[in-house]
Design a protein around this motif. Structure first.
Motif, PDB file in Angstrom:
ATOM      1  N   LEU A 166       0.635  -1.414  -0.336  1.00 38.17           N
ATOM      2  CA  LEU A 166      -0.499  -0.424   0.167  1.00 38.17           C
ATOM      3  C   LEU A 166       1.054   0.604   0.478  1.00 38.17           C
ATOM      4  O   LEU A 166       0.591   1.967  -0.550  1.00 38.17           O
ATOM      5  N   PHE A 167       2.010   1.441   0.481  1.00 44.20           N
ATOM      6  CA  PHE A 167       2.451   2.806   0.779  1.00 44.20           C
ATOM      7  C   PHE A 167       3.820   2.397  -0.404  1.00 44.20           C
ATOM      8  O   PHE A 167       3.372   3.957  -1.273  1.00 44.20           O
ATOM      9  N   ASP A 168       4.452   2.021  -0.938  1.00 47.86           N
ATOM     10  CA  ASP A 168       4.539   2.095  -1.941  1.00 47.86           C
ATOM     11  C   ASP A 168       3.528   2.508  -3.447  1.00 47.86           C
ATOM     12  O   ASP A 168       3.462   3.308  -4.419  1.00 47.86           O
ATOM     13  N   TYR A 169       2.746   1.193  -3.385  1.00 49.19           N
ATOM     14  CA  TYR A 169       1.025   2.066  -4.466  1.00 49.19           C
ATOM     15  C   TYR A 169       1.431   3.763  -4.014  1.00 49.19           C
ATOM     16  O   TYR A 169       1.245   4.606  -5.328  1.00 49.19           O
ATOM     17  N   HIS A 170       1.196   4.009  -3.166  1.00 47.76           N
ATOM     18  CA  HIS A 170       0.686   5.454  -2.677  1.00 47.76           C
ATOM     19  C   HIS A 170       1.281   6.479  -3.182  1.00 47.76           C
ATOM     20  O   HIS A 170       1.310   7.989  -4.108  1.00 47.76           O
ATOM     21  N   LYS A 171       3.172   6.394  -2.476  1.00 49.56           N
ATOM     22  CA  LYS A 171       4.262   6.583  -3.394  1.00 49.56           C
ATOM     23  C   LYS A 171       4.261   6.989  -4.630  1.00 49.56           C
ATOM     24  O   LYS A 171       4.625   8.327  -5.067  1.00 49.56           O
ATOM     25  N   LYS A 172       4.219   6.265  -5.421  1.00 46.30           N
ATOM     26  CA  LYS A 172       4.085   6.078  -6.985  1.00 46.30           C
ATOM     27  C   LYS A 172       3.392   6.824  -7.227  1.00 46.30           C
ATOM     28  O   LYS A 172       3.465   7.884  -8.378  1.00 46.30           O
ATOM     29  N   MET A 173       1.677   6.329  -7.039  1.00 42.93           N
ATOM     30  CA  MET A 173       0.858   7.881  -7.309  1.00 42.93           C
ATOM     31  C   MET A 173       1.529   9.354  -7.166  1.00 42.93           C
ATOM     32  O   MET A 173       1.375  10.181  -8.367  1.00 42.93           O
ATOM     33  N   ALA A 174       1.740   9.101  -5.949  1.00 44.43           N
ATOM     34  CA  ALA A 174       2.170  11.164  -5.383  1.00 44.43           C
ATOM     35  C   ALA A 174       3.547  11.670  -6.453  1.00 44.43           C
ATOM     36  O   ALA A 174       3.060  12.979  -7.332  1.00 44.43           O
ATOM     37  N   GLU A 175       4.733  10.653  -6.707  1.00 46.83           N
ATOM     38  CA  GLU A 175       5.580  10.618  -7.569  1.00 46.83           C
ATOM     39  C   GLU A 175       5.298  11.252  -9.012  1.00 46.83           C
ATOM     40  O   GLU A 175       5.971  12.377  -9.155  1.00 46.83           O
ATOM     41  N   GLU A 176       3.895  10.654  -9.647  1.00 44.15           N
ATOM     42  CA  GLU A 176       3.359  11.354 -11.288  1.00 44.15           C
ATOM     43  C   GLU A 176       2.615  12.132 -10.353  1.00 44.15           C
ATOM     44  O   GLU A 176       2.834  12.910 -11.596  1.00 44.15           O
ATOM     45  N   LYS A 177       2.598  12.789  -9.138  1.00 40.37           N
ATOM     46  CA  LYS A 177       1.778  14.128  -9.194  1.00 40.37           C
ATOM     47  C   LYS A 177       2.554  15.036  -9.025  1.00 40.37           C
ATOM     48  O   LYS A 177       1.914  16.385  -9.373  1.00 40.37           O
ATOM     49  N   VAL A 178       3.146  14.882  -7.987  1.00 42.81           N
ATOM     50  CA  VAL A 178       4.242  16.139  -8.144  1.00 42.81           C
ATOM     51  C   VAL A 178       5.796  16.429  -8.667  1.00 42.81           C
ATOM     52  O   VAL A 178       6.340  15.716  -9.101  1.00 42.81           O
ATOM     53  N   VAL A 179       6.162  17.392  -8.139  1.00 42.85           N
ATOM     54  CA  VAL A 179       7.848  17.714  -7.930  1.00 42.85           C
ATOM     55  C   VAL A 179       8.649  17.644  -6.387  1.00 42.85           C
ATOM     56  O   VAL A 179       7.826  17.983  -6.538  1.00 42.85           O
TER      57      VAL A 179
END
Length: 127
Positions: free
Chosen positions: A36-49
């Protein structure tokens, strides 16, 4: 999934100073917390700088599984502004609950992290 969000009185989605989110993922307790953490981090990396993730705390062996961490970013890729958060993921008997305290800043003040970490870690799930 059930999502609840809270902002202070007299504020709105455009001008909130803080937003608290509680997301309950029903019947997901068998999902590994790291997945869950890895998925959430990946989603965030796609949206922010310039995403910066800092782990604050996690359960010890044999304790109820949780993960407490921050995510800070310089900006959104597709929108003006930024938002940084203190996250608390915790497993219940059947569900995983995600609690988030977010502010519109690139860097979270240490006092904010300490305050919300204490709130999350001292909380308990009531049936």
């Amino acid at each position: 999934m059930k999502v609840l969000e809270y902002i202070p009185e007299n504020e709105n989605w455009e001008n909130y100073s803080i937003i608290i989110t509680k997301l309950t993922m029903k019947n997901t307790a068998s999902l590994p917390m790291q997945t869950l953490f890895d998925y959430h981090k990946k989603m965030a990396e796609e949206k922010v700088v310039n995403l910066k993730v800092t782990e604050i705390s996690r359960n010890k062996e044999g304790e109820k599984e949780y993960k407490l961490f921050t995510m800070e970013a310089d900006a959104y890729k597709d929108a003006a502004g930024t938002e940084s958060q203190v996250y608390y993921f915790i497993k219940g008997n059947q569900d995983i609950i995600l609690c988030i305290a977010a502010i519109k800043q690139k860097k979270i003040p240490a006092e904010f992290i300490e305050e919300w970490s204490n709130i999350f870690l001292k909380s308990r799930i009531i049936k």
